[in-house]
Design an enzyme around this catalytic site. Structure first.
Site, short mmCIF file in Angstrom:
data_model
loop_
_atom_site.label_atom_id
_atom_site.label_comp_id
_atom_site.label_asym_id
_atom_site.label_seq_id
_atom_site.Cartn_x
_atom_site.Cartn_y
_atom_site.Cartn_z
N VAL A 67 1.00 -1.23 -0.24
CA VAL A 67 0.06 0.22 -0.01
C VAL A 67 0.93 1.20 -0.01
CG1 VAL A 67 -2.05 -0.95 1.05
CG2 VAL A 67 -0.16 0.18 2.44
N ASN B 271 -7.17 -0.92 5.32
CA ASN B 271 -6.92 -1.56 6.70
C ASN B 271 -5.51 -1.62 6.88
OD1 ASN B 271 -7.78 -3.56 8.94
ND2 ASN B 271 -6.44 -4.94 7.59
N TYR C 73 2.48 7.00 15.44
CA TYR C 73 1.39 6.47 15.03
C TYR C 73 0.03 7.45 15.12
CZ TYR C 73 -2.12 2.43 15.26
OH TYR C 73 -3.28 1.55 14.91
P1 NDP Z 1 -2.10 -6.83 11.62
O1 NDP Z 1 -0.70 -6.66 12.05
O2 NDP Z 1 -2.62 -8.21 12.46
O3 NDP Z 1 -2.43 -6.98 10.45
C1 NDP Z 1 -2.00 -5.85 9.43
C2 NDP Z 1 -1.81 -6.84 8.06
O4 NDP Z 1 -1.53 -5.60 7.43
C3 NDP Z 1 -0.94 -7.74 7.83
O5 NDP Z 1 -1.34 -8.65 7.32
C4 NDP Z 1 0.33 -6.90 7.22
O6 NDP Z 1 1.29 -7.81 6.48
C5 NDP Z 1 -0.57 -6.03 6.48
N1 NDP Z 1 0.38 -4.92 6.01
C6 NDP Z 1 1.27 -4.14 6.57
N2 NDP Z 1 1.90 -3.50 5.77
C7 NDP Z 1 1.34 -3.45 4.44
C8 NDP Z 1 1.71 -3.03 3.15
N3 NDP Z 1 2.68 -1.98 3.23
N4 NDP Z 1 0.97 -3.19 2.28
C9 NDP Z 1 -0.17 -3.94 2.23
N5 NDP Z 1 -0.42 -4.76 3.57
C10 NDP Z 1 0.40 -4.51 4.80
O7 NDP Z 1 -2.97 -5.92 12.60
P2 NDP Z 1 -4.63 -5.55 12.64
O8 NDP Z 1 -5.34 -6.43 11.97
O9 NDP Z 1 -4.57 -5.48 14.42
O10 NDP Z 1 -4.77 -4.27 12.35
C11 NDP Z 1 -5.27 -3.74 11.06
C12 NDP Z 1 -5.64 -2.20 11.33
O11 NDP Z 1 -6.27 -2.01 12.54
C13 NDP Z 1 -4.38 -1.42 11.09
O12 NDP Z 1 -4.65 -0.27 10.51
C14 NDP Z 1 -4.11 -0.94 12.55
O13 NDP Z 1 -3.54 0.35 12.83
C15 NDP Z 1 -5.49 -0.82 13.08
N6 NDP Z 1 -6.02 -0.93 14.46
C16 NDP Z 1 -5.83 -1.88 15.50
C17 NDP Z 1 -6.09 -2.31 16.39
C18 NDP Z 1 -5.65 -3.19 17.23
O14 NDP Z 1 -5.90 -3.22 18.58
N7 NDP Z 1 -5.20 -4.51 16.73
C19 NDP Z 1 -6.60 -0.98 17.45
C20 NDP Z 1 -6.72 0.10 16.51
C21 NDP Z 1 -6.66 0.26 15.22
P3 NDP Z 1 2.22 -8.36 6.93
O15 NDP Z 1 2.06 -9.33 7.73
O16 NDP Z 1 2.85 -9.13 5.73
O17 NDP Z 1 3.17 -7.23 7.28
#
Ligand code: NDP
Length: 258
Positions: free
Chosen positions: A65, A91, A156
């Site tokens: 992304v 996301n 962040y």
């Molecule tokens: P995870 O780390 O579990 O999942 C995030 C996913 O995004 C991973 O599969 C990761 O892939 C992928 N990703 C990271 N960088 C890129 C990139 N450059 N291009 C495409 N994909 C990418 O995170 P969450 O599911 O917990 O979080 C999802 C969203 O929710 C985020 O935006 C986070 O900031 C937000 N959020 C989460 C909270 C929480 O408590 N969990 C609370 C508030 C917000 P890879 O593993 O290959 O890096």
């Protein structure tokens, strides 16, 4: 379960965590889903699992992304395979938690590249088609860090504040074209991201217990609980919700203190 039947949805970072839960819920509601994910191997496993469980069309596309050309290519591939993208969920996100004055320039850039540029790159790629078709729903995954600050968690929250600004600006800009842009602000949700943060603390178990004690409900959220709201915002049940943010934190941000 057909609230999204006939729609094509693209979810970034959908290989695991909140993104995977959203992709699964969309597919269960009848959407064809594209998992746009950095780690294609994870995305393919998740895509197979969702397709088997729901019978939906599910496509995994390697996407970074932070690179606008990569996101454009993912949208083109989605369109060729499944049709125009009706719903985009931005996301993908990473935690970059540092002290402002000891943080490196690279930390700053890495955070903004994924957490804010990544959201814009997604919007930029789908908006022309949505505007032309006069239909579309974009859902940006922000955070309660978009309006609350924890010391030592810089930058962040700065990027997540930007996600809300971007959501409001684009929501207003494209409202006359019937394109809705909304955000979801989750509080603590149990995913790999949360486990990684606990494991980085000096006493991971104490950190976990402290986190679970924070929300008034005395638990943290589940990815599926975010996914249900994403389904609502993506569906035709939310036609007049635009440039808004829905918080999913069990009431934590409304709490002054215990
Ligand atoms: P995870 O780390 O579990 O999942 C995030 C996913 O995004 C991973 O599969 C990761 O892939 C992928 N990703 C990271 N960088 C890129 C990139 N450059 N291009 C495409 N994909 C990418 O995170 P969450 O599911 O917990 O979080 C999802 C969203 O929710 C985020 O935006 C986070 O900031 C937000 N959020 C989460 C909270 C929480 O408590 N969990 C609370 C508030 C917000 P890879 O593993 O290959 O890096």
């Amino acid at each position: 379960m057909n609230r999204l039947t006939g729609k094509v949805a693209l979810v970034t970072g959908a290989g695991r965590g909140i993104g995977a839960a959203i992709a699964r819920a969309f597919a269960a509601e009848g959407a064809a889903v594209v998992l746009a994910e950095l780690d294609i191997a994870t995305a393919q496993v998740t895509a197979r699992e969702i397709a088997e469980a729901t019978g939906a069309k599910v496509l995994a596309v390697q996407t970074d992304v932070t690179q606008s050309a990569s996101v454009q290519a993912a949208v083109s591939e989605a369109q060729e395979a499944l049709g125009p993208v009706d719903v985009l969920v931005n996301n993908a996100g990473i935690n970059v938690f540092a002290d402002p004055l000891t943080m490196t320039d690279d930390d700053w850039r890495r955070c903004f590249a994924v957490d804010l540029d990544g959201v814009w790159n997604g919007c930029r790629a789908v908006l022309p088609g949505m505007v032309e078709r006069r239909a579309g729903s974009i859902i940006n995954i922000a955070s309660t860090h978009a309006f609350q600050i924890i010391p030592g968690c810089f930058p962040y929250p700065v990027a997540k504040h930007g996600v809300i600004g971007l959501t409001r600006a684009l929501g207003i800009e494209y409202a006359p074209k019937n394109v809705r842009v909304n955000a979801i602000a989750p509080g603590y949700i149990e995913t790999q991201l949360t486990h990684d943060w606990w494991n980085a603390q000096p006493d991971p178990e104490a950190a976990r217990k402290a986190t679970l004690a924070l929300p008034p409900m005395k638990r943290i959220g589940k990815p599926e609980e975010v996914a249900m709201t994403a389904v609502f915002l993506a569906s035709d049940e939310a036609p007049f919700i635009n440039a808004s943010c829905i918080t999913i934190d069990g009431g934590r941000t409304a709490l002054h203190h215990e």
